[in-house]
Design a protein around this motif. Structure first.
Motif, PDB file in Angstrom:
ATOM      1  N   GLU A 202      62.783  82.226  52.828  1.00 12.33           N
ATOM      2  CA  GLU A 202      63.455  81.368  51.852  1.00 12.33           C
ATOM      3  C   GLU A 202      63.972  80.123  52.566  1.00 12.33           C
ATOM      4  OE1 GLU A 202      63.282  81.986  48.789  1.00 12.33           O
ATOM      5  OE2 GLU A 202      63.093  84.158  48.515  1.00 12.33           O
ATOM      6  N   LYS A 203      64.129  79.036  51.826  1.00  9.48           N
ATOM      7  CA  LYS A 203      64.603  77.784  52.411  1.00  9.48           C
ATOM      8  C   LYS A 203      65.863  77.312  51.701  1.00  9.48           C
ATOM      9  CE  LYS A 203      60.027  76.236  53.963  1.00  9.48           C
ATOM     10  NZ  LYS A 203      59.024  75.132  53.958  1.00  9.48           N
ATOM     11  N   TRP A 204      66.703  76.637  52.448  1.00  9.75           N
ATOM     12  CA  TRP A 204      67.997  76.187  51.941  1.00  9.75           C
ATOM     13  C   TRP A 204      67.849  75.353  50.663  1.00  9.75           C
ATOM     14  CZ3 TRP A 204      72.830  77.596  52.800  1.00  9.75           C
ATOM     15  CH2 TRP A 204      73.875  76.752  52.423  1.00  9.75           C
TER      16      TRP A 204
ATOM     17  N   ASP B 230      70.147  76.373  56.606  1.00  6.42           N
ATOM     18  CA  ASP B 230      71.575  76.206  56.340  1.00  6.42           C
ATOM     19  C   ASP B 230      72.122  75.196  57.349  1.00  6.42           C
ATOM     20  OD1 ASP B 230      74.384  76.450  56.306  1.00  6.42           O
ATOM     21  OD2 ASP B 230      74.320  78.587  55.876  1.00  6.42           O
ATOM     22  N   PRO B 231      72.697  74.094  56.900  1.00  7.02           N
ATOM     23  CA  PRO B 231      73.152  73.069  57.850  1.00  7.02           C
ATOM     24  C   PRO B 231      74.190  73.576  58.845  1.00  7.02           C
ATOM     25  CG  PRO B 231      73.945  72.617  55.625  1.00  7.02           C
ATOM     26  CD  PRO B 231      72.921  73.692  55.504  1.00  7.02           C
TER      27      PRO B 231
ATOM     28  N   SER C 124      67.993  79.472  46.964  1.00 11.41           N
ATOM     29  CA  SER C 124      68.486  78.274  47.644  1.00 11.41           C
ATOM     30  C   SER C 124      69.937  78.463  48.051  1.00 11.41           C
ATOM     31  CB  SER C 124      68.363  77.047  46.739  1.00 11.41           C
ATOM     32  OG  SER C 124      69.185  77.192  45.598  1.00 11.41           O
ATOM     33  N   GLY C 125      70.374  77.690  49.043  1.00  9.85           N
ATOM     34  CA  GLY C 125      71.764  77.668  49.464  1.00  9.85           C
ATOM     35  C   GLY C 125      72.305  79.040  49.801  1.00  9.85           C
TER      36      GLY C 125
END
Length: 378
Positions: free
Chosen positions: A288-290, A348-349, A300-301
C-alpha cells in the motif's frame, strides 16, 4: 545437620538457661543485644529460628525485629518473642510486627521445645514449597524459551521458503527486519507514535516482518522468477501475493480464535493472535502507498497499518540497494534520493524523516548483511 537457633537476650543467665535447653538438639548461637543479633543473623551459619527478648537496652526486641524483616537475608527467618511481658497488647504488638509466636518467662522447657519444633517444621515446609516453586518457575521459563524458539524457527522457515522461491537470500529477511527495528526505535521517541510502539508491539512487528512475502508461495515460477520486466498481465498476478499472504494468515487467525475455547492456553493464544494479526497487516499491506495508489486495497495515510508502512519503506530500500534477478543494485545515494522523493507519496512522511535521520545505521545494516554470490567450485 542440626538446625541453628539464635538466642537474643541481654541477660547472661537467660542465654545460659535457654541455650542449655536447646543445645542437645540444635546448634545454638547467642547475642546479648539487638545490634549484635543483626550482625550474627547474617553470618554463617544463618539461623533457622530466632528467639528474641523484647526488653533490652539500646535496640529493643521490637526494633530488632523491624530490622530483621527489612533485610533480605533475614526477612524470612521465623522469630519467636521470649519475654516477661505478658499483656495481650504486648503479644499483639509483636505478632503485628511479624513474630510467629510469643513465649512468656519464666521458661517452661516443654513449651519452649514444642514451639521451636513446630516453627522449624513450618519453616522446612515453607522452604521446600519455595524451592519447588522456584524449580517449577525455572521449568516453565525453560519450556517457554523452547516454545518461543520453535515458533521463531517455524516462522523463519516459512519466510525463508517464500524468499527462496523468489531466488532471494535469507539476508533480505535479516536486513528488512533490522531496518524496521531502527525505524521503530526512532519513531517510538515521537509523541504521536509512543503509544503505538510499546516494547511488546515492537517485538511482535520485528518477529512478523520476515513473513511479509509469504504470499509469494502462491505465485507461478514463470512469473516469480522471470528475469526481465513483467507484462501488465503478469504484474497483475504478481500483485496477488499480498492478498494471498493476508488470506493465509487470516486462516491461521481463525484457527487461533477457535483455540480460545481452551482456557488453559488462553494467554498463549492471545500472544499468538497478536503476532498473526500484525503478520497479516504486514503481508497484506506492505505494498500500500501513503497516497492511496498501492495495492491490494488502495489504502491511504493512517488507514494503512503502521506495521505495513514500516515494512513498505524497509522493503523498497532493500530492493533498491541490493541486486535482484531482474535488476542491478542502485548506488546508496540514488536509493536514498528515491526514498526521499517518495515522502508523502509512497511512504509515510514521518517514517521517511526517521529513516533519513538514521540513514547511517541503515547503510551499516545493508553492508553488514550484504548478499554474496556463492563461490565457484572447481
Amino acid at each position: 545437620m542440626a538446625n541453628t537457633i539464635l538466642i537474643v537476650d541481654d541477660n547472661r543467665d537467660n542465654l545460659t538457661v535457654i541455650g542449655g535447653l536447646l543445645k542437645s538438639e540444635y546448634h545454638v548461637r547467642v547475642a546479648n543485644s539487638g545490634e549484635r543479633a543483626l550482625q550474627v543473623a547474617v553470618t554463617a551459619p544463618i539461623p533457622d529460628l530466632i528467639l528474641l527478648d523484647i526488653m533490652m537496652p539500646g535496640m529493643d526486641g521490637y526494633e530488632t525485629l523491624r530490622h530483621l524483616r527489612a533485610m533480605p537475608e533475614t526477612r524470612n527467618i521465623p522469630v519467636i518473642f521470649v519475654t516477661a511481658m505478658s499483656a495481650d497488647e504486648d503479644e499483639e504488638a509483636g505478632l503485628r510486627l511479624g513474630a510467629v509466636d510469643y513465649i512468656t518467662k519464666p521458661i517452661r522447657p516443654a513449651i519452649l521445645n514444642a514451639r521451636v519444633r513446630t516453627h522449624l517444621a513450618l519453616k522446612r515446609a515453607h522452604d521446600q514449597l519455595a524451592d519447588q516453586n522456584t524449580r517449577l518457575e525455572s521449568q516453565v521459563r525453560q519450556r517457554t524459551r523452547e516454545l518461543e524458539l520453535i515458533k521463531e524457527v517455524t516462522m523463519q522457515a516459512l519466510a525463508t521458503l517464500a524468499e527462496k522461491r523468489d531466488n532471494e537470500t535469507g539476508n533480505h529477511l535479516i536486513r528488512t527486519r533490522s531496518y524496521i527495528e531502527v525505524l521503530m526505535h526512532g519513531l517510538s521517541t515521537l509523541p504521536e507514535f509512543a503509544g503505538q510502539l510499546d516494547p511488546l508491539t515492537q517485538e511482535l512487528i520485528a518477529k512478523a516482518a520476515p513473513l511479509h512475502d509469504i504470499g509469494k508461495v502462491g505465485i507461478p515460477d514463470a512469473i516469480l522468477l522471470k528475469p526481465g520486466r513483467l507484462t501488465p498481465e503478469e504484474f497483475l498476478v504478481m500483485k496477488t501475493h499480498a492478498q494471498i499472504g493476508a488470506d493465509a494468515l487470516t486462516e491461521a487467525i481463525e484457527r487461533v480464535l477457535r483455540g480460545q475455547e481452551d482456557n488453559e492456553h488462553e494467554q498463549d493464544n492471545r500472544y499468538a493472535l497478536s503476532f498473526l494479526e500484525i503478520a497479516r497487516e504486514i503481508a497484506g499491506g506492505h505494498h500500500e502507498k501513503w497516497d492511496g495508489s498501492g495495492y491490494p486495497r488502495g489504502l491511504s495515510g493512517n488507514a494503512i497499518p503502521l506495521s505495513a508502512r514500516l515494512m513498505a519503506l524497509a522493503d523498497v530500500f532493500d530492493a533498491l540497494v541490493c541486486k535482484r534477478h531482474y535488476k542491478e543494485a542502485f548506488p546508496i545515494e540514488k536509493s536514498i534520493e528515491i526514498i526521499r522523493q517518495g515522502r508523502g507519496q509512497h511512504f509515510d512522511p514521518r517514517i521517511v524523516d526517521v529513516f533519513l535521520a538514521n540513514i547511517d545505521a541503515c547503510i551499516a545494516i545493508a553492508e553488514r548483511h550484504a548478499d554474496h554470490p556463492p563461490e565457484a567450485t572447481a
